[in-house]
Write a protein that holds these residues in place. Structure first.
Motif, short mmCIF file in Angstrom:
data_model
loop_
_atom_site.label_atom_id
_atom_site.label_comp_id
_atom_site.label_asym_id
_atom_site.label_seq_id
_atom_site.Cartn_x
_atom_site.Cartn_y
_atom_site.Cartn_z
N ASP A 39 0.83 -1.20 0.00
CA ASP A 39 0.00 0.00 0.00
C ASP A 39 0.87 1.26 0.00
N ARG A 59 3.32 1.06 -3.51
CA ARG A 59 2.68 1.19 -4.82
C ARG A 59 1.57 2.23 -4.83
N GLN A 107 -1.80 3.92 -5.35
CA GLN A 107 -2.80 3.70 -6.41
C GLN A 107 -2.17 3.77 -7.80
N ALA A 108 -0.84 3.77 -7.84
CA ALA A 108 -0.15 4.01 -9.12
C ALA A 108 -0.39 2.88 -10.10
N ARG A 109 -0.48 3.27 -11.38
CA ARG A 109 -0.61 2.28 -12.45
C ARG A 109 0.60 2.44 -13.37
N GLY A 110 1.38 1.40 -13.50
CA GLY A 110 2.54 1.43 -14.38
C GLY A 110 3.71 2.19 -13.77
N GLY A 130 3.46 6.07 -14.07
CA GLY A 130 2.51 6.58 -13.07
C GLY A 130 3.09 6.56 -11.67
N TRP A 131 3.84 5.50 -11.41
CA TRP A 131 4.46 5.37 -10.08
C TRP A 131 5.47 6.49 -9.85
N THR A 164 3.44 9.83 -9.46
CA THR A 164 2.62 10.03 -8.25
C THR A 164 3.37 9.62 -6.99
N GLN A 165 3.74 8.35 -6.92
CA GLN A 165 4.28 7.83 -5.66
C GLN A 165 5.66 8.39 -5.33
#
Lengths: 473, 311
Positions: free
Chosen positions: A256, A259, A261-264, A267-268, A271-272
């Motif tokens: 949690d 990662r 809510q990142a996609r790919g 995206g990670w 965002t992350q």
């Protein structure tokens, strides 16, 4: 002031009276106060005689202060047991709940208990020290230097504070004395190492070094107290009912945090990693300041440990020092994984050390190279190589990647320590460690590893050539 | 005195209390019933500002349990599930310790301790170590501690569970006295007879939610149907059919008994009795068929299970 701490004093008084009625606590304290110092007196007398007989007067001289420290330490070791009993025991028996339903503030309870578990062992330690001092004076005519006596008294106090504040942290994470005793190895083992280090100092005879020990312990105690207050609260004390190792939950928390809510991968990163880096900016700023400080320390060390004149000649370095470097594997493609692995090893070791020291030892480790750079920069400057040239030749080419990598890794280690010391509301130590470890992993995998790879490539292939060009132009 | 709105508490993914809204007034006794792990203790812990709600809010004696935690704790007396006694202390020392924590002066501490030890029949044992007390004595002492500072609100977890009948009666009497002195009392209990005897209202909690609430008669009416009354006649003389008011539905049970339901017992039951006597029925007794709170409780819990299954 007195009025505000009165509830804490009420708690402390009750605990003290309770301890006085418990023979399991009083018996060892009495033995360590009265009998143990007498044994140490006897031991000192015999060993001093033995050492003197064989001309080892220096051993005899150092032995008496060493035993003084030991006499102070043994009774305070009981404080760990009392602390575990007082904090974890009361939780286990459920007697803490009526206290938590009362108007007592969390810190009243914390302070009251802290004082109560420290006072009897400290009194015992100081009485033991007095008994020992009287004994060695009567038998050997030895008196302690006032400065040494103050050092031992202060050292004994901060050691007790470290053990007790550590015990509180341990106790908040368990629901039974048994579990707390198991976790107490996290306190006992470091304290055992500390005692060995202190023993070395005592036989070395550099008693001033004890002040540094005291300073370090005060710092650790402050962090432990901060952590203890952070976790010793009603929510934590009664919100947790079981000591279950829940691997699935641990994995879920890590994933949690890592990662989100990142996609790919893109995206990670967007965002992350970006979010974590933004949260780490205070740590980055601190690291940058410490980075400068490390250079300063390196520069200062040149005065303490100067290199003999003539040993390092910049002319030689300019003319022949770098000749034939192409022959060395390290300065070829083969060197890239070696340098990268070495740097990664330092980061991982720093992280491990940081985990057990609120980040402090980890940061010290990752900053050590900067101390060395500062040292050699100033030494070489003194030998005729301008500081800018030293940096441009030996540091900057790969430093462009390596310095940000180390700052990032250091900030991740700092954040781990900070999260332990100042937990988020309702967050247990385990959850805090997992989440901060996930943040660390984000920073390390997302930025530090690629940066260190680039730095290793530069260090193997570019830096030596830039250095050669600059020094021989 | 106690108002909760959508009060909820989660531990990680586990929802312990889920949206409890209730009001308990001054001089009212509320019994919280529910199986183990239903969320009663967590609710009480939120009402004593030990645990912070993850959703919703609650006020106790006008103070918010999150923002004014310290005031809430001063107003509340709690008998916890674990009595939390110190075995090496004497009862007087124990009460004095808590009196100091609640900020009572020495005279009031002594007076309150004497009064409560007398009330709970512990005076003879006041100088004994608590470790020597029986379970019941320990529970009474813990209750004395909860009442020591004369709190406006009492939250009592199983107040008589370990007591002998005489001690239990003592405690029940003292709870009744609290009600008459306008104190608000919440009891968490598995003792349904006690809840029925003491509580003005009952709330049944199941999996963190209130599945039934109300006064005992209202709950009985709702969950096990309207009250059924039985008239008993002397020596088999009830064979003929009585002529009763049309609003009263009746049926014969045997030669000696008829049973009936009444839309308004206060109005119709005297009328039924009057008619029966007038028609020559030798009425020996007229009483309500017992419907236990246990039946109500089981119905509520079963209904809740059905609801969750349906969901």
């Amino acid at each position: 002031m007195l009025e505000s701490i009165r509830p804490a004093l009420v708690v402390a008084r009750r605990e003290l009276i309770d301890q006085m009625r418990d023979w399991r606590i009083m018996a060892p304290i009495a033995i360590l106060t009265l009998i143990f110092p007498a044994i140490m007196n006897f031991a000192a007398d015999r060993m001093v005689g033995f050492a003197n007989r064989y001309g080892a007067g220096i051993v005899a001289d150092r032995l008496i202060p060493f035993l003084l420290m030991v006499v102070g330490f043994f009774p305070i070791s009981v404080s760990l047991v009392i602390a575990l009993e007082s904090f974890a025991g009361e939780k286990e028996r459920g007697s803490i709940e009526p206290l938590l339903t009362s108007p007592l503030k969390d810190w009243h309870l914390y302070l009251g208990k802290l004082a109560a578990v420290m006072i009897p062992p400290l009194v015992a330690a100081y009485v033991g020290i007095a008994v020992y001092l009287v004994g060695v004076y009567r038998e050997l005519g030895w008196t302690a230097e006032p400065s040494l006596l103050i050092q031992i008294i202060v050292l004994t106090f901060v050691q007790a504070l470290v053990m007790v504040s550590g015990a509180v942290v341990v106790s908040t994470q368990t629901t039974s004395v048994r579990a707390a005793n198991l976790l107490a190895s996290f306190i006992i083992i470091p304290m055992a190492f500390l005692m060995q280090a202190e023993s070395m100092v005592m036989f070395w005879g550099e008693y001033d070094a004890l002040w540094w020990t005291v300073l370090g312990l005060v710092f650790i105690a402050a962090l432990l107290v901060r952590t203890g207050i952070g976790h010793f609260n009603r929510e934590e004390l009664l919100g947790r009912e079981l000591d279950v190792l829940n691997l699935r939950w641990m994995k879920d928390v890590f994933v949690d945090q890592f990662r989100g809510q990142a996609r790919g991968v893109g995206g990670w990163y967007r965002t992350q990693l970006w979010k974590t880096l933004r949260e780490a900016r205070t740590g980055l700023l601190l690291m940058a300041l410490m980075f400068v400080g490390a250079f300063g320390v390196g520069a200062y060390l040149t005065q303490m440990f100067p290199i003999p004149p003539g040993l390092l000649r910049v002319d030689n370095l300019r003319l022949e020092g770098l000749e034939g470097f192409e022959e060395i594997d390290l300065f070829s493609v083969k060197g890239i994984p070696v340098i990268w692995f070495q740097n990664m090893r330092a980061i991982v070791l720093g992280t491990l050390l940081g985990l057990f020291s609120y980040g402090v030892l980890g940061i010290l480790l990752v900053l050590t190279p900067f101390v060395i750079i500062g040292y050699f920069g100033v030494v070489l400057a003194g030998s005729g190589l301008p500081l800018w040239e030293f940096f441009a030749a030996f540091v900057l080419p790969h430093g462009i990647f390596e310095i940000p990598a180390i700052l990032l890794a250091g900030s991740a280690i700092l954040r781990m320590g900070a999260r332990l010391a100042a937990p988020a509301f309702g967050e247990s130590i385990t959850e805090g460690v997992i989440r901060s470890f996930a943040d660390w992993a984000k920073i390390v995998f997302g930025s530090v590893i690629p940066l260190l790879l680039a730095a290793a490539a530069m260090e193997s292939l570019v830096t030596p050539r830039v250095a050669l060009w600059l020094l021989t132009r | 005195m106690i108002i909760t709105e959508d009060l909820s508490k989660s531990f990680d993914t586990f929802v312990a209390v889920d949206g409890i809204s209730l009001t308990v007034g001054k001089g009212e006794v509320l019994a919280l019933l529910g199986p183990n792990g239903a969320g009663k203790t967590t609710t009480v812990r939120m009402l004593t500002s030990i645990l912070k709600p993850t959703r919703g809010r609650a006020t106790v004696a006008g103070f918010d349990v999150v923002k004014q935690a310290s005031q809430v704790r001063s107003m509340v007396g709690v008998l916890t599930e674990h009595h939390g006694l110190y075995n090496r202390m004497r009862a007087t020392e124990y009460l004095d310790f808590f009196g100091q924590i609640y900020g009572l002066d020495s005279r009031r501490r002594m007076e309150s301790a004497e009064r409560l030890l007398t009330l709970f029949d512990l005076m003879d044992a006041k100088e004994r170590r608590i470790g020597e007390y029986s379970k019941g004595m320990r529970q009474k002492l813990a209750l004395a501690r909860a009442m020591l500072h004369d709190p406006q609100v009492l939250l009592l977890d199983e107040p008589t569970s370990a007591m002998d009948p005489a001690s239990a009666r003592l405690v029940r009497d003292s709870i009744r006295n609290l009600r008459s002195s306008e104190r608000t009392v919440v009891i968490c209990t598995h003792n349904l007879a006690e809840a029925e005897e003491l509580a003005d209202r009952i709330a049944i909690i199941r999996q963190g939610r209130i599945v039934a609430r109300g006064s005992v008669p209202a709950l009985k009416e709702r969950l096990v149907g309207p009250a059924v009354y039985v008239a008993e006649f002397y020596n088999g003389q009830g064979e003929k059919s009585p002529d009763l008011p049309g609003e009263v539905a009746w049926e014969r049970m045997d030669r000696n008994h008829i049973r009936f339901t009444s839309p308004d017992p206060a109005t119709f039951n005297p009328l039924v009795l009057e008619r029966l006597l007038a028609q020559g029925f030798p009425v020996v007794s007229l009483e309500e068929l017992p419907r236990s709170l246990e039946e109500v409780y089981l119905q509520a819990v079963l209904a809740a299970d059905g609801e969750s299954l349906d969901a």
